[in-house]
Design a protein around this motif. Sequence first.
Motif, PDB file in Angstrom:
ATOM      1  N   VAL A 270      40.327  49.013  45.681  1.00 37.50           N
ATOM      2  CA  VAL A 270      40.749  48.435  44.396  1.00 37.50           C
ATOM      3  C   VAL A 270      40.276  49.313  43.241  1.00 37.50           C
ATOM      4  O   VAL A 270      41.016  49.557  42.272  1.00 37.50           O
ATOM      5  N   ARG A 280      38.055  43.360  40.699  1.00 38.29           N
ATOM      6  CA  ARG A 280      37.045  43.861  41.634  1.00 38.29           C
ATOM      7  C   ARG A 280      36.206  42.713  42.195  1.00 38.29           C
ATOM      8  O   ARG A 280      35.831  42.737  43.372  1.00 38.29           O
ATOM      9  N   ALA A 283      38.056  41.261  44.980  1.00 35.23           N
ATOM     10  CA  ALA A 283      37.861  42.033  46.211  1.00 35.23           C
ATOM     11  C   ALA A 283      36.544  41.651  46.886  1.00 35.23           C
ATOM     12  O   ALA A 283      36.475  41.486  48.110  1.00 35.23           O
ATOM     13  N   ASP A 369      48.296  42.136  40.192  1.00 38.04           N
ATOM     14  CA  ASP A 369      46.897  42.289  40.605  1.00 38.04           C
ATOM     15  C   ASP A 369      46.694  41.788  42.036  1.00 38.04           C
ATOM     16  O   ASP A 369      45.939  42.381  42.813  1.00 38.04           O
ATOM     17  N   THR A 372      47.859  44.421  44.321  1.00 38.98           N
ATOM     18  CA  THR A 372      46.876  45.512  44.381  1.00 38.98           C
ATOM     19  C   THR A 372      45.751  45.160  45.344  1.00 38.98           C
ATOM     20  O   THR A 372      45.335  45.975  46.173  1.00 38.98           O
ATOM     21  N   LEU A 373      45.242  43.922  45.240  1.00 39.87           N
ATOM     22  CA  LEU A 373      44.175  43.463  46.135  1.00 39.87           C
ATOM     23  C   LEU A 373      44.640  43.454  47.581  1.00 39.87           C
ATOM     24  O   LEU A 373      43.930  43.928  48.476  1.00 39.87           O
ATOM     25  N   ALA A 376      44.937  46.821  49.041  1.00 39.41           N
ATOM     26  CA  ALA A 376      43.594  47.350  49.298  1.00 39.41           C
ATOM     27  C   ALA A 376      42.979  46.722  50.551  1.00 39.41           C
ATOM     28  O   ALA A 376      42.099  47.319  51.184  1.00 39.41           O
TER      29      ALA A 376
END
Length: 474
Positions: A270, A280, A283, A369, A372-373, A376
Amino acid sequence: MQIENFAHKLKHPVFKVVSQIISEKGLEAYVIGGFVRDLLLERPSKDIDIVVVGNGMELAQAAGDKLRVKRVNLFKNFGTAQFNYKDLDVEFVGARKESYQRDSRKPIVEDGTLSDDQKRRDFTINALALDLRAESFGNLIDPFNGLADLEKGILRTPLDPNTTYSDDPLRMMRAIRFATQLDFQIEISSLKSILENSSRLEIISQERIVDELNKIILAEKPSRGFELLNSTKLLHQFFPEMIALHGTETRDGKSHKDNFYHTLEVLDNVAQHSDNLWLRWGAILHDIAKPPTKRFDSQVGWTFHGHEELGARMVPKIFTRLRLPLDAKMKYVQKLVRLHLRPISLVKSNVTDSAIRRLLFEAGDDIDDLMTLCNADITSKNEFKVKKYKKNFELVIEKLKAVEEKDHVRNFQPPISGDLIMKTFNLKPCGEIGIIKAKIKEAILEGEIPNDFEIAKELMFKIGEDIGLKINVE
């Protein structure tokens, strides 16, 4: 012995003005600490600390007058002063020496010399000082070989590390923060001392601990900081839920991954794409409920059913204990934890428009978002498996874009309001209103009708008729 001089780096007008004033008044003043460290590392810094052998507040006032700053803030209880000038925050403090009592990190402060002030600093690289007196302007005062440590990338304490860390245990968190931010090594005796003194962290407020933790999380490679926090037992003092992720277990030849290191890998992934602190945190917490949901099934191996939902319920408790904000930021993290498996499940199965619509509806503006997580979160030692998953994941992203453009369900609000239902059927607030709204929402999300007011209105009439409501003809 050759004295290092860095006058050529002290170009800011603040230094020239302070130098003029102390020359006229016969004072000593030095720029010290983080600004000097970052100056020599050629890193940007917006905070200047000036230590004065004498009255820091008087020097600040005189410098502020010459620079015509709007306001000089005086903190008489602490003997410090501060003002903002152009792009910098400038703080003045009298040189001091400190002594500590074991049950408090608040020192007993006395006036002191520059040498006293440097001894109380946390690390040799933060004890570096540059002279501001005209006759020795820019000379480096470095009694602990901080410049050599800076060049070697080593974090070392000026005094015995047990004294430094026991006096102010927050320095242990700072050591790991600097090691992470600067990619430095903590000197071995210092590292051992942190492990020995880790329980001293109990006298530090959660706010100060988490302030340092957040700076670690925002580093370029935050996993390094968490590995150090774990190996020194500092993480054990304030984040037991994360410690519980550590370790693997094998039964009947079937093992599960170490979820602590998986979490760090996801966090680093991330960090490569976003500097959003709360993404973050998403995550860090996405698998936080795996330990309490871990079960072994002889047929399928290890399972963690429901860890996303339990994890979402754990988020407010963790945020409360760590004194993190209990506002929209917490809700955002909670949403990411709750939904983090949804896009992955779409990768594994046939993707229907209905499933995409529901994800868009629940994620709203946080969908990017979340993706994105989830991207990752695709980690494996099997490179072929990772490539396959990521390729499928790209297809899900394309499908998301296509469905959103067609159906506009991100942050979707049903086109039929409760007021309209009440007027249409001459109702007062009642359960039937919720039933009608829910059925219309389901019809849109399932793709039975488009997200269109007139078509939704027709469905409202039909649902009302089906449940025995009469249309108000007035």
